[in-house]
Enzyme design. Structure first.
Site, PDB file in Angstrom:
ATOM      1  N   ARG A   6       9.521  33.546 -56.090  1.00 37.45           N
ATOM      2  CA  ARG A   6       9.744  32.115 -55.876  1.00 37.45           C
ATOM      3  C   ARG A   6       9.117  31.604 -54.587  1.00 37.45           C
ATOM      4  O   ARG A   6       8.929  30.403 -54.432  1.00 37.45           O
ATOM      5  CB  ARG A   6      11.237  31.806 -55.928  1.00 37.45           C
ATOM      6  CG  ARG A   6      11.510  30.399 -56.402  1.00 37.45           C
ATOM      7  CD  ARG A   6      12.959  29.960 -56.308  1.00 37.45           C
ATOM      8  NE  ARG A   6      13.941  30.890 -56.757  1.00 37.45           N
ATOM      9  CZ  ARG A   6      14.752  31.564 -55.937  1.00 37.45           C
ATOM     10  NH1 ARG A   6      14.660  31.409 -54.630  1.00 37.45           N
ATOM     11  NH2 ARG A   6      15.644  32.392 -56.417  1.00 37.45           N
ATOM     12  N   TYR A  34       3.256   3.639 -57.951  1.00 39.01           N
ATOM     13  CA  TYR A  34       3.201   4.329 -59.243  1.00 39.01           C
ATOM     14  C   TYR A  34       4.556   4.154 -59.937  1.00 39.01           C
ATOM     15  O   TYR A  34       5.601   4.381 -59.323  1.00 39.01           O
ATOM     16  CB  TYR A  34       2.909   5.802 -58.948  1.00 39.01           C
ATOM     17  CG  TYR A  34       2.829   6.724 -60.124  1.00 39.01           C
ATOM     18  CD1 TYR A  34       1.906   6.507 -61.147  1.00 39.01           C
ATOM     19  CD2 TYR A  34       3.631   7.852 -60.192  1.00 39.01           C
ATOM     20  CE1 TYR A  34       1.815   7.392 -62.205  1.00 39.01           C
ATOM     21  CE2 TYR A  34       3.542   8.748 -61.252  1.00 39.01           C
ATOM     22  CZ  TYR A  34       2.630   8.508 -62.253  1.00 39.01           C
ATOM     23  OH  TYR A  34       2.540   9.388 -63.294  1.00 39.01           O
ATOM     24  N   ASP A  66       1.428   8.122 -51.150  1.00 45.79           N
ATOM     25  CA  ASP A  66       0.910   8.750 -52.362  1.00 45.79           C
ATOM     26  C   ASP A  66      -0.606   8.586 -52.278  1.00 45.79           C
ATOM     27  O   ASP A  66      -1.148   7.509 -52.486  1.00 45.79           O
ATOM     28  CB  ASP A  66       1.486   8.041 -53.592  1.00 45.79           C
ATOM     29  CG  ASP A  66       1.038   8.691 -54.900  1.00 45.79           C
ATOM     30  OD1 ASP A  66      -0.058   9.292 -54.917  1.00 45.79           O
ATOM     31  OD2 ASP A  66       1.762   8.579 -55.902  1.00 45.79           O
ATOM     32  N   LYS A 126      -4.643  15.231 -61.092  1.00 46.58           N
ATOM     33  CA  LYS A 126      -5.768  14.313 -61.222  1.00 46.58           C
ATOM     34  C   LYS A 126      -7.069  14.948 -60.698  1.00 46.58           C
ATOM     35  O   LYS A 126      -7.654  15.754 -61.364  1.00 46.58           O
ATOM     36  CB  LYS A 126      -5.444  13.003 -60.509  1.00 46.58           C
ATOM     37  CG  LYS A 126      -4.046  12.448 -60.838  1.00 46.58           C
ATOM     38  CD  LYS A 126      -3.913  11.999 -62.293  1.00 46.58           C
ATOM     39  CE  LYS A 126      -2.480  11.790 -62.766  1.00 46.58           C
ATOM     40  NZ  LYS A 126      -1.662  10.895 -61.992  1.00 46.58           N
TER      41      LYS A 126
END
Ligand SMILES: *Cc1c(COP(=O)(O)O)cnc(C)c1O
Length: 400
Positions: free
Chosen positions: A61, A115, A187, A212
């Site tokens: 993890r 967004y 962002d 993206k």
């Protein structure tokens, strides 16, 4: 990182990032380290693992060299960052940042052109745990200081804004936020650190959907958050508490995408700018929303603060109805119809910004109210003549 690469240019950083000898061994790319259990040499080795340092084997993890290599490569691209955390999606990265800096009773300021899922998170999850959100007009600098109260702890910016592509004055807004004692998050998915050095421009935390541009090939979901030292520690703590980890396979794919990021962004922004020019001269188009265009209202700020763009922009039809817009979209063959963007292939999607705004009008007061239906294009690596022909077929189909 080699001694020379600290000062290296962006292209060189993209090539060398994360390729430490101890991670790559004899091959060029860091191999995919699959594993949940990390085996220790002996009990002394096991005891020494309790320190929880970055880049130290512990348990799956906390990652392994494939994920560490991607984090390190992203940190090198973001001047001022102490480190970068990886998340299973861009939305998870936004949540990770929010939960690291906010607690019950705090107030968050969110740009009105954020967004849409960021708004949904603020109005849903954050509200449910006692964090209040207020929205602000990112272009109204004078009104911004008045939006803060005693409890305002953080500001979420996005520039250009989602769908409508307004560029805000990040250095000015973040300076006000700092004065008010609030953390500035941005962002930065549109520009990536290649096009906008977020921390150098005043932000404390830079968030990116790696789905993206960095992935770049429409085959993976991932997000990242980079920050200065104090905030990085907080983000890391929260990310570990939430159990956030990305798979080594996806990290390797993202690293592969990263190597060609600059080339793809250059080509996509060149094509996007040409198409934006062409669209702005079409009689069917009321306005092209693209800060790279010299006559765009955000162009001056874009030129001042950005070092690049990308292939994503929108345009607004002159008085078209929804049926005509649908005919436009359905006539496209080269452009795919689908969410996301930043891949090698071009995409088109109808967008209706009015539903995702609460502080600013859509269409803006400078536009005819009849001109409100828009399309967002993500320009990929196809030949521009083919893309233009496709859009031309779309306009022809509207006339029926
Ligand atoms: C797509 C997107 C995200 C979310 O990224 P996912 O990886 O899809 O979760 C966040 N911000 C912006 C601006 C985006 O376009």
């Amino acid at each position: 990182m080699s001694k020379r690469s600290g000062k290296a240019g962006t292209g060189s950083k993209l090539v060398s990032g994360g390729r430490r000898k101890e991670w790559t061994g004899a091959v060029v790319n860091p191999p995919i380290w699959r594993g949940s259990t990390h085996l220790y040499e002996d009990s002394t080795d096991l005891a020494s693992s309790r320190e929880n340092r970055d880049g130290q084997f512990y348990y799956g993890r906390r990652g392994a060299p494939t994920q560490w290599a991607l984090s390190e490569a992203l940190t090198e691209l973001e001047p001022g960052a102490e480190g970068t955390l990886l998340y299973p999606s861009g939305v998870a990265a936004i949540a990770g940042a929010m939960l690291a800096v906010l607690k019950a009773g705090d107030v968050l300021l969110v740009t009105d052109n954020a967004y849409q899922p960021s708004r949904a998170m603020a109005d849903g999850l954050l509200k449910r745990i006692g964090i209040e959100t207020r929205y602000f007009d990112p272009l109204d600098l004078d009104a911004f200081p008045g939006k803060f109260c005693e409890r305002t702890r953080a500001v979420l910016l996005e520039s250009p804004g989602s769908l409508t592509m307004e560029i805000c004055d990040v250095p000015a807004l973040t300076a006000i936020a700092r004065e008010k004692g609030a953390v500035s998050m941005i962002d930065n998915t549109w520009a990536s650190p290649i096009g906008f050095a977020a921390l150098e421009r005043g932000c404390d935390i830079a968030i990116m959907s790696l789905t993206k541009h960095v992935g770049g090939h429409s085959d993976l979901m991932m997000g990242s958050v980079s920050a200065r030292e104090d905030l990085y520690r907080k983000l890391r703590q929260t990310s570990q508490a939430l159990g956030q980890i990305v798979s080594p396979d996806d990290a390797a794919l993202a690293l592969r995408g990263l190597r060609t990021l600059q080339l793809r962004l250059q080509r996509e922004s060149d094509s996007a700018l040409q198409l934006a020019h062409w669209l702005s001269e079409r009689p069917e188009v009321a306005r092209v929303l693209c800060p790279m265009l010299p006559d765009d209202s955000g162009h001056e700020l874009w030129k001042r603060d950005f070092t690049g763009g990308c292939g994503l922009f929108s345009f607004v039809f002159k008085g078209a109805d929804k049926a005509a817009r649908a005919r436009f979209i359905d006539a496209l063959e080269m452009f795919g119809i689908g969410y996301s963007w930043g891949g090698f292939e071009s995409l088109a999607i109808p967008v209706d910004p009015a539903g995702a705004r609460s502080e600013t009008p859509w269409p803006p007061t400078t536009m005819d109210p009849a001109d409100k239906l828009a399309i967002r294009l993500s320009i990929g690596l196809e030949d521009i003549s083919d893309l233009k022909a496709d859009l031309q077929a779309g306009f022809a189909a509207m006339e029926q």
